[in-house]
Design a protein around this motif. Structure first.
Motif, PDB file in Angstrom:
ATOM      1  N   LEU B  23       3.922  -0.084 -13.851  1.00 26.13           N
ATOM      2  CA  LEU B  23       2.264   0.803 -13.667  1.00 26.13           C
ATOM      3  C   LEU B  23       2.448   1.681 -12.268  1.00 26.13           C
ATOM      4  O   LEU B  23       1.218   1.876 -12.592  1.00 26.13           O
ATOM      5  CB  LEU B  23       1.653  -0.846 -13.800  1.00 26.13           C
ATOM      6  CG  LEU B  23       1.579  -1.767 -14.412  1.00 26.13           C
ATOM      7  CD1 LEU B  23       0.866  -2.958 -14.162  1.00 26.13           C
ATOM      8  CD2 LEU B  23       0.948  -1.663 -15.803  1.00 26.13           C
ATOM      9  N   ILE B  24       2.993   0.961 -11.318  1.00 23.21           N
ATOM     10  CA  ILE B  24       2.693   2.291 -10.218  1.00 23.21           C
ATOM     11  C   ILE B  24       3.205   3.609 -10.390  1.00 23.21           C
ATOM     12  O   ILE B  24       2.806   4.402 -10.406  1.00 23.21           O
ATOM     13  CB  ILE B  24       3.347   1.345  -8.882  1.00 23.21           C
ATOM     14  CG1 ILE B  24       2.427   0.290  -8.821  1.00 23.21           C
ATOM     15  CG2 ILE B  24       2.569   2.933  -7.521  1.00 23.21           C
ATOM     16  CD1 ILE B  24       2.823  -0.206  -6.951  1.00 23.21           C
ATOM     17  N   LYS B  26       3.555   4.612 -13.225  1.00 24.82           N
ATOM     18  CA  LYS B  26       2.603   5.451 -13.880  1.00 24.82           C
ATOM     19  C   LYS B  26       1.086   6.286 -13.277  1.00 24.82           C
ATOM     20  O   LYS B  26       0.696   7.195 -13.944  1.00 24.82           O
ATOM     21  CB  LYS B  26       1.818   4.638 -15.387  1.00 24.82           C
ATOM     22  CG  LYS B  26       1.231   5.232 -16.040  1.00 24.82           C
ATOM     23  CD  LYS B  26       1.201   4.702 -17.597  1.00 24.82           C
ATOM     24  CE  LYS B  26      -0.212   5.037 -18.005  1.00 24.82           C
ATOM     25  NZ  LYS B  26      -1.147   3.723 -19.032  1.00 24.82           N
ATOM     26  N   SER B  27       0.824   5.699 -12.631  1.00 24.36           N
ATOM     27  CA  SER B  27      -0.990   5.793 -12.190  1.00 24.36           C
ATOM     28  C   SER B  27      -0.243   6.344 -10.932  1.00 24.36           C
ATOM     29  O   SER B  27      -1.688   6.591 -10.372  1.00 24.36           O
ATOM     30  CB  SER B  27      -1.403   4.114 -12.098  1.00 24.36           C
ATOM     31  OG  SER B  27      -1.035   3.743 -10.703  1.00 24.36           O
ATOM     32  N   ASP B  84       6.531  -8.847  -2.268  1.00 21.63           N
ATOM     33  CA  ASP B  84       5.534  -7.560  -2.221  1.00 21.63           C
ATOM     34  C   ASP B  84       4.931  -6.899  -2.836  1.00 21.63           C
ATOM     35  O   ASP B  84       5.997  -5.748  -2.075  1.00 21.63           O
ATOM     36  CB  ASP B  84       4.422  -8.497  -1.872  1.00 21.63           C
ATOM     37  CG  ASP B  84       4.176  -9.995  -2.477  1.00 21.63           C
ATOM     38  OD1 ASP B  84       4.237 -10.293  -3.295  1.00 21.63           O
ATOM     39  OD2 ASP B  84       5.029 -10.730  -1.200  1.00 21.63           O
ATOM     40  N   LEU B  85       5.122  -5.730  -3.521  1.00 18.46           N
ATOM     41  CA  LEU B  85       4.678  -4.266  -3.358  1.00 18.46           C
ATOM     42  C   LEU B  85       2.934  -3.796  -4.412  1.00 18.46           C
ATOM     43  O   LEU B  85       3.588  -4.594  -6.133  1.00 18.46           O
ATOM     44  CB  LEU B  85       6.242  -3.623  -4.187  1.00 18.46           C
ATOM     45  CG  LEU B  85       5.691  -1.872  -4.389  1.00 18.46           C
ATOM     46  CD1 LEU B  85       5.830  -1.426  -3.352  1.00 18.46           C
ATOM     47  CD2 LEU B  85       6.872  -1.454  -5.284  1.00 18.46           C
ATOM     48  N   VAL B  86       2.394  -3.285  -3.690  1.00 18.43           N
ATOM     49  CA  VAL B  86       0.948  -3.274  -4.235  1.00 18.43           C
ATOM     50  C   VAL B  86       0.792  -1.670  -4.204  1.00 18.43           C
ATOM     51  O   VAL B  86       0.826  -1.234  -3.383  1.00 18.43           O
ATOM     52  CB  VAL B  86       0.315  -3.934  -3.798  1.00 18.43           C
ATOM     53  CG1 VAL B  86       0.112  -3.843  -2.378  1.00 18.43           C
ATOM     54  CG2 VAL B  86      -1.719  -3.711  -4.390  1.00 18.43           C
ATOM     55  N   GLY B  87       0.150  -1.429  -5.010  1.00 18.72           N
ATOM     56  CA  GLY B  87      -0.236   0.382  -5.080  1.00 18.72           C
ATOM     57  C   GLY B  87      -0.691   0.659  -6.393  1.00 18.72           C
ATOM     58  O   GLY B  87      -0.987  -0.193  -7.568  1.00 18.72           O
ATOM     59  N   PRO B  88      -1.137   1.749  -6.357  1.00 20.23           N
ATOM     60  CA  PRO B  88      -1.138   2.713  -5.661  1.00 20.23           C
ATOM     61  C   PRO B  88      -1.855   3.213  -4.691  1.00 20.23           C
ATOM     62  O   PRO B  88      -2.949   2.978  -5.453  1.00 20.23           O
ATOM     63  CB  PRO B  88      -0.925   4.544  -6.536  1.00 20.23           C
ATOM     64  CG  PRO B  88      -1.584   4.238  -7.294  1.00 20.23           C
ATOM     65  CD  PRO B  88      -1.069   2.397  -7.372  1.00 20.23           C
ATOM     66  N   LEU B  89      -2.054   3.367  -3.233  1.00 23.38           N
ATOM     67  CA  LEU B  89      -3.614   3.247  -2.956  1.00 23.38           C
ATOM     68  C   LEU B  89      -3.994   4.279  -2.243  1.00 23.38           C
ATOM     69  O   LEU B  89      -2.832   5.479  -1.571  1.00 23.38           O
ATOM     70  CB  LEU B  89      -2.970   2.224  -1.121  1.00 23.38           C
ATOM     71  CG  LEU B  89      -3.277   1.278  -2.042  1.00 23.38           C
ATOM     72  CD1 LEU B  89      -1.865  -0.387  -0.858  1.00 23.38           C
ATOM     73  CD2 LEU B  89      -4.441   0.443  -2.438  1.00 23.38           C
ATOM     74  N   GLY B  90      -4.851   4.257  -1.414  1.00 25.69           N
ATOM     75  CA  GLY B  90      -4.956   5.371  -0.532  1.00 25.69           C
ATOM     76  C   GLY B  90      -6.003   6.558  -1.222  1.00 25.69           C
ATOM     77  O   GLY B  90      -5.064   6.521  -3.020  1.00 25.69           O
ATOM     78  N   ASP B 216      -3.624  -4.806   5.471  1.00 29.25           N
ATOM     79  CA  ASP B 216      -3.978  -5.259   4.003  1.00 29.25           C
ATOM     80  C   ASP B 216      -3.873  -3.734   2.758  1.00 29.25           C
ATOM     81  O   ASP B 216      -3.375  -3.976   2.048  1.00 29.25           O
ATOM     82  CB  ASP B 216      -5.410  -6.128   3.310  1.00 29.25           C
ATOM     83  CG  ASP B 216      -6.324  -5.060   3.682  1.00 29.25           C
ATOM     84  OD1 ASP B 216      -6.843  -4.813   5.180  1.00 29.25           O
ATOM     85  OD2 ASP B 216      -7.137  -4.588   2.648  1.00 29.25           O
ATOM     86  N   THR B 218      -5.835  -2.440   1.697  1.00 24.74           N
ATOM     87  CA  THR B 218      -7.473  -2.031   0.948  1.00 24.74           C
ATOM     88  C   THR B 218      -8.527  -1.879   1.471  1.00 24.74           C
ATOM     89  O   THR B 218      -9.757  -2.548   0.531  1.00 24.74           O
ATOM     90  CB  THR B 218      -7.195  -2.845  -0.099  1.00 24.74           C
ATOM     91  OG1 THR B 218      -7.676  -4.450   0.155  1.00 24.74           O
ATOM     92  CG2 THR B 218      -6.435  -3.776  -0.978  1.00 24.74           C
ATOM     93  N   VAL B 237      -8.164   3.750   2.926  1.00 21.63           N
ATOM     94  CA  VAL B 237      -9.210   3.920   1.879  1.00 21.63           C
ATOM     95  C   VAL B 237     -10.243   5.597   1.855  1.00 21.63           C
ATOM     96  O   VAL B 237     -10.606   6.064   0.971  1.00 21.63           O
ATOM     97  CB  VAL B 237     -10.553   2.750   1.855  1.00 21.63           C
ATOM     98  CG1 VAL B 237      -9.890   1.680   1.130  1.00 21.63           C
ATOM     99  CG2 VAL B 237     -11.164   2.331   2.883  1.00 21.63           C
TER     100      VAL B 237
END
Lengths: 495, 274
Positions: B23-24, B26-27, B84-90, B216, B218, B237
């Motif tokens: 998912l990351i 791709k996005s 845990d891996l979350v994103g994409p951020l920023g 966090d 986010t 952000v």
């Protein structure tokens, strides 16, 4: 969304309720004093971040308290409850000793009763509308304590009864966020038969219930139990997933999601924008509480650090400020102070939190406002300058406006400052949706009745709509959104 | 999910990881970052994405061992998973056809610079890249940079490879030689500070990708706040890229030191455990 009066009447007319009413005379009910919640002694509890202050009622205490309730024919208490719990029904089950039935009654309308029993401002809601308060000028029935008792009883009994759900309708809906608004939405939608997935950005489900509210007020184990109930009802949970970023809304639409509930909460912590506020040792309550509650920073075996202070100032007068200042005490502060620009009467915090904080030795410096911070040569805060405030005419919030008193400035030694002056809506989700209408403050604009946004299959509630609210108001939003999304999806062609 | 597919040591302390997360992959866009957590006791920390393969469903991360969390990440082997891996951020980098872009990367900052260089090149810009490190061993991704740059200049502090000198020396040489329309700098805060002072002198618009402390990631905690143009902004952000000439780098450097004592203690305890 108040409960159907016919249903209430029918329930009240049931034989067992009528018998219970005639068993004890109202004047005898009125003679009973309101129960006192047993508490852990202040001297002990300030040493433990993870020990709950309120210890809960014993069954006999709860049954006696439940006896005070007169099972009014017009139960105004229910009108004071944002999720419309059938309050007399659950209380009468407690009086009768059928505690599991009381718990089941709570779950008819409330996905998180053990949470609400602990964190709702009952004195401003159900309890403020109790007959005792309204007509007798006496302390209300302890509805909150009883709610907690019934929910805890069920949890401790091991016999969790899972509310009935309608047959699955195969329609996928998603929540963005997993805090109280989203969980309450999820609980109702799964009951209607939907295939519900809760998407959470953090690595833990629960939102503010996990990262915000401390263990000493709301143990994580209590939240986890309620989450497990939702899981058993069929709700799916995805962590580390930011809807709009990890996948787009369009991706999820393609996967078959027909409705979205945005409960992404209050993101950005507000600061006061005064000189020196970015020094080290000055942090938002969100950061402070997240480090301690979500990341376990107070324990040695966790990698996340937290700064400790001897003289800790917490700016603000809400529940988050109380949570922060009491956390600071538990992490070893010698002096923990609340600095609030209005007087105690205007404080938005729950009365019980203020009481507990005072018992624990928190200093309340009300009518004081920070002006500037000072730091040592390494940039760590070492002091602050404040002035004293007087109260003027009421402002837009209806509370008297605080006005600086000239020449009242003074300085204070502080080595840790927690800023708890409110939050702004999280821009992460709205920024992914150009068609979504937001206010100038960044909150999502919804139809207040339906909680429906400018994008018709998107509903929203909680802090992302209100800007800053309580757990229970968020839950009320979630319920209303569920009811209306259900109607919307059922009436929509091509489902 | 989050399984490590490849692991390559660039040097003792710098490692490239290819991680499965379709998912990351791709996005994500150039400039985005992810938040990671290693193990149930781990802290959350940010890393800027150094590349992605949407077909294979992988992202590339480059990490330098600094403290406990980076050590825990590097200790993972192929086949292990990141908890845990979350994103994409920023916000992603704003890529456009501008003309000549000067990209400067310091140390491990070269890794997140690579996808940005690639994107600028693909957008039709002339791209000149300066990569810098303390010594030869710490120079990374030179060949990959050459693939997407019209010219690459390598600088080392000790002169063990390329030319001797700081990143700013290489940058100034280019700026004096030809017209540069925009600069992008990624690296240690102190390097970005001096690169920014340099380009300000020549009035070249400059973006810097900031590596603030985050929890966090986010927008929730405000640990990453930074002063830009006199206003407090959140790196997670509002950034991570900002107009470098408006960034208060001295405050940023001070804030990066906010947990030095705690980090030192944690590193000691961690190394004793090993």
């Amino acid at each position: 969304m108040s409960l159907n009066p016919e249903y209430l009447k029918e329930e009240r007319n049931q034989m067992w309720r009528a018998e219970l009413r005639s068993k004890t005379k109202n004047k005898d009910r009125m003679l009973i004093d309101r129960v006192k919640m047993p508490e852990l002694a202040a001297a002990i509890r300030v040493k433990h971040q993870d020990r709950e202050v309120n210890m809960g009622l014993e069954q006999l205490q709860a049954q006696l308290e439940a006896t005070r309730c007169m099972d009014c024919s017009n139960p105004t208490c229910i009108e004071g409850c944002p999720v419309s719990i059938n309050i007399p029904k659950f209380i009468k089950y407690i009086e009768k000793g059928e505690i599991l039935m009381a718990a089941a009654t709570l779950k008819e309308t409330n996905a998180l009763p053990a949470v609400c029993g602990r964190v709702c401002p009952q004195e401003k809601q159900c309890e403020s509308r109790c007959f005792y308060v309204d007509k007798l000028d006496k302390p209300s029935v302890a509805i909150g304590h009883l709610e907690r008792f019934a929910a805890d009883f069920e949890r401790n009994s091991g016999a969790s009864n899972i509310p009935e759900t309608a047959a699955p309708n195969g329609i996928k809906v998603a929540t963005v966020g997993s805090g109280p608004a989203a969980l309450s939405f999820a609980g109702d939608m799964v009951k209607y038969g939907y295939d519900v997935t809760v998407f959470e950005a953090l690595h833990e489900i629960g939102g503010v219930l996990k990262y915000g509210i401390p263990e000493f007020r709301l143990p994580n184990s209590v939240v986890d139990f309620e989450l497990e109930n939702l899981r058993k009802m069929g709700v799916k949970f995805e962590t580390n997933y930011i809807v709009g970023r990890t996948s787009s809304f369009d991706d999820l639409r393609e996967e078959g999601y027909k409705g979205f509930f945005i409960g992404s909460g209050a993101g950005l912590p507000r600061f006061m924008e005064i000189p020196g506020e970015n020094y080290n040792g000055i942090l938002s309550s969100n950061e402070y509480l997240t480090r301690v509650n979500l990341m376990g920073a107070a324990t040695d075996d966790k990698d996340t650090p937290v700064l400790r202070g001897k003289n800790v100032a917490v700016i603000g007068g809400g529940n988050t400020a109380m949570d922060s200042v009491r956390t600071a005490l538990r992490l070893g502060a010698q002096r923990a102070m609340i600095i609030y620009r209005r007087s105690e009467a205007e404080m938005p915090a729950r009365v019980e939190e203020v009481k507990h904080a005072k018992e624990e030795g928190v200093e309340f410096m009300t009518l004081c406002n920070p002006l500037e911070y000072f730091a040592d040569e390494k940039g760590r805060v070492k002091g602050m300058r404040l002035n004293r405030m007087g109260l003027g005419e009421p402002d837009a919030s209806g509370r008297r406006r605080p006005m600086p008193i000239e020449g009242s400035e003074f300085e204070l030694d502080v080595d840790l400052v927690v800023v708890a002056v409110g939050v702004s809506p999280n821009p992460l989700v709205p920024s992914c949706l150009p068609d979504l209408k937001v206010s100038k403050w960044g909150t999502i604009i919804v139809d207040e009745e339906k909680m429906q946004s400018s994008i018709s299959e998107m509903f929203a509630g909680g802090d992302i709509v209100r800007g800053g609210a309580t757990v229970i108001l968020a839950m009320g939003d979630g319920r209303r959104a569920a009811e209306n999304m259900h109607q919307y999806l059922q009436n929509k062609p091509n489902n | 999910m989050n399984k490590i597919i490849e692991k390559e040591y660039f040097s003792d302390k710098v490692v490239r990881l290819v991680v499965e997360n379709p998912l990351i992959a791709k996005s994500r866009k150039p400039g985005n970052f992810v938040i990671l957590r290693i193990g149930e006791d781990g802290e959350r920390f940010p890393l800027t994405i150094a590349g992605a393969d949407p077909v294979k469903g992988t992202i590339t991360l480059v990490v330098q061992i600094m403290g406990v969390s980076s050590s825990k990440l590097v200790a993972l082997e192929v086949g292990d998973s990141i908890t845990d891996l979350v994103g994409p951020l920023g916000k992603p980098t704003h890529i456009g056809k501008i003309g000549t872009v000067l990209a400067a990367g310091g140390g491990v900052g070269v890794a997140p610079l690579l996808p940005i260089v690639e994107a600028f090149k693909k957008a039709g810009n002339r791209v000149i890249t300066v990569i810098a490190a303390r010594n030869k061993d710490l120079i990374i991704l030179e060949d990959e940079m050459r693939k997407w740059s019209d010219e690459v200049i390598v600088m080392t502090d000790d002169g063990s490879y390329g030319r001797q000198g700081l990143v700013t020396a290489g940058m100034e040489e280019i700026i004096k030689r030809e017209k540069v329309d925009e600069c992008i700098v990624i690296g240690p805060a102190i390097m970005m500070k001096f690169a920014s002072i340099l380009t300000k002198k020549y009035e070249i618009p400059t973006q810097a990708s900031l590596n603030s402390i985050m929890v966090d990631g986010t927008g929730m905690c405000g640990a990453c706040r930074v002063t830009v143009g006199g206003k407090t902004r959140f790196t997670c952000v509002d950034g991570p890229e900002f107009d470098a000439h408006q960034v208060d780098f001295d405050e940023m450097l001070m804030r990066l030191g906010g947990y030095v004592q705690e980090e030192k203690k944690a590193t000691e305890i961690y190394s004793q455990k090993l």
